[in-house]
Structure formats: C-alpha cells, structure tokens
Design an enzyme around this catalytic site. Structure first.
Site, PDB file in Angstrom:
ATOM      1  CG  ASN A 140      35.726  42.031  45.104  1.00 13.55           C
ATOM      2  OD1 ASN A 140      34.683  41.805  44.513  1.00 13.55           O
ATOM      3  ND2 ASN A 140      36.138  43.246  45.381  1.00 13.55           N
ATOM      4  CB  CYS A 141      33.809  39.508  40.633  1.00 14.53           C
ATOM      5  SG  CYS A 141      33.379  40.004  38.976  1.00 14.53           S
TER       6      CYS A 141
END
Length: 247
Positions: A140-141
């Site tokens: 997840n960025c």
C-alpha cells in the site's frame, strides 16, 4: 528580454483510470519528442480505482472484484513505479517537464515544491516523509511515507507521488487524499492504521486546484495556457495500449 516559458494547463478531467494513464503517458511521449510544451493537469478517477505500479505484479486476487457504492472498482496499471494506490475521494495531479538537473530525489523535490507552496496557501504545512527501504514490502502506497511523499505535521500522509523518466523528460503524478472512505481503504489494504489527514470542509476541489495552479506558475516562474485536449489528440491518446489490469 525573454518572456516567461509557457506551459500547457489541461482542464480538470473526470474519467476512468485507463484513460487518465493513457493521457499522462501520451503527454510524456509528446513532450519527449519535442512536439509539446511542459504540461500540468488535475483529475479524478471515475469509477474509483486501484492503480498498481508499473512493476507491481503481486496483489490480492479479490482486488479484481471489489465494489464500492454499487460501482466495481477498476484495476489499472500506472506507467510510473511505486505501489498500489486507492483512487477514491482523492485528487490526482500530473506534471510533465524536462531540463531538471540533479538526481531523482532532487527532481521530486523540485516538482513537489508547488504542492508544498500551494497547500501552505491553503493553511496546511507539509514536509517530506522519512521511511527507509522497508516500505518496499508494503503493497500500500499510503501505508508508509518516503522522501518522495508529503506528510502533515502529525505524520498523516496527504500526497504520494511516482515518477517515470524517459530521456531528459519526466512524468510525475501523485494522489492527494481529500475525502477517502476509511472502510473501503480497510477492505482493500486490510486492517492497517488509516491516518487520514483532516482537510477543512471549506476547501473545495476547485479552491485546492486554484491554489496549486497559482503555485505551479510561481515555483517554476512560468505562465500557464489553458488548452483542453483536441479531438485529434483524443484520437491519438485512445489508440494507445490500454492500462487495465486483468480481465
């Protein structure tokens, strides 16, 4: 006396993610070939989407079947690197530029300066994140903030950016989280902590874009010419390979 350089400002556009990615890639290619000035634009993803980094091939299979408020989420690949980003309740910016000196981090910081300045005008102070390489294991960025990301004083990550370089030209685009849905975020990325930045209710998307556009002109010392995509440009953009993932 030389006049200011003129960049193209493409008006705000709401469209599916595969179309948005095709536009960004096309703008980079046109600029690289000398047929197009530097450009900047702001857009949103409709329907909501998850974008994967160009080299991100591992992701949960159920991402292909997610539904939010009756709409199936798109799964789209970006031309840039980095990790997955959920595009719902966010605003995306894209800048295509060339002639920046320095390494990748210095280029990020030169481009991100307008984001810092624009948000400062809106009353929000941002600084660069400080996560080390451990982030690479997080799909997840927005789970961690690296030096390419902008966070608020309390550590909430507001903007995550990614870059693609071709020759001397750079495409940098990034997601600005305005009103993300925490439950959808948890459904996509699991139970990890969701640090949402509290944005003032008085800040409309129009007001945010206006502040960021003014900051672009100021930071780069340029003038912006508003120019929508022409019919001929749309045709060239839409014949490119698609950016959908999976079926």
């Amino acid at each position: 006396m030389h006049g200011k350089q003129i960049w193209r400002l493409i008006p705000f556009l709401e469209a599916p993610g595969n179309v948005q990615m095709a536009i960004d890639r096309w703008l980079l290619e046109q600029h690289l070939s000398g047929q197009h000035p530097p450009s900047v634009r702001f857009y949103t993803w409709s329907p909501p989407a998850i974008s994967l980094g160009y080299h991100q091939y591992k992701y949960p299979e159920y991402w292909q079947d997610l539904v939010w408020q009756g709409q199936k989420l798109d799964l789209v690949r970006r031309p840039t690197g980095g990790r997955a980003v959920l595009h719902q309740g966010d605003l995306t910016y894209a800048v295509v530029i060339s002639g920046l000196s320095g390494n990748r981090t210095q280029a990020y910081q030169k481009i991100c300066e307008f984001l810092i300045q624009g948000w400062r005008q809106l009353g929000v102070d941002l600084h660069y994140g400080s996560a080390g390489r451990g982030y690479i294991h997080n799909p997840n960025c927005f789970g961690t903030a690296t030096s390419a990301d902008l966070v608020t004083a309390d550590g909430g990550k507001l903007i995550g950016s990614a870059q693609l370089r071709r020759g001397g030209a750079i495409l940098q685009h990034g997601s600005i989280r305005l009103q993300p849905d925490a439950s959808l975020f948890a459904e996509v990325f699991g139970t990890e902590t969701f640090t949402c930045v509290q944005i003032s209710q008085n800040l409309s998307v129009e007001k945010i874009i206006a502040a960021l556009i003014a900051a672009v002109s100021n930071c780069f010392g340029i003038d912006l010419a508003v120019q929508p995509l022409s019919q001929r440009e749309w045709e060239a953009i839409l014949v490119q390979p698609r950016w959908d993932v999976g079926s």
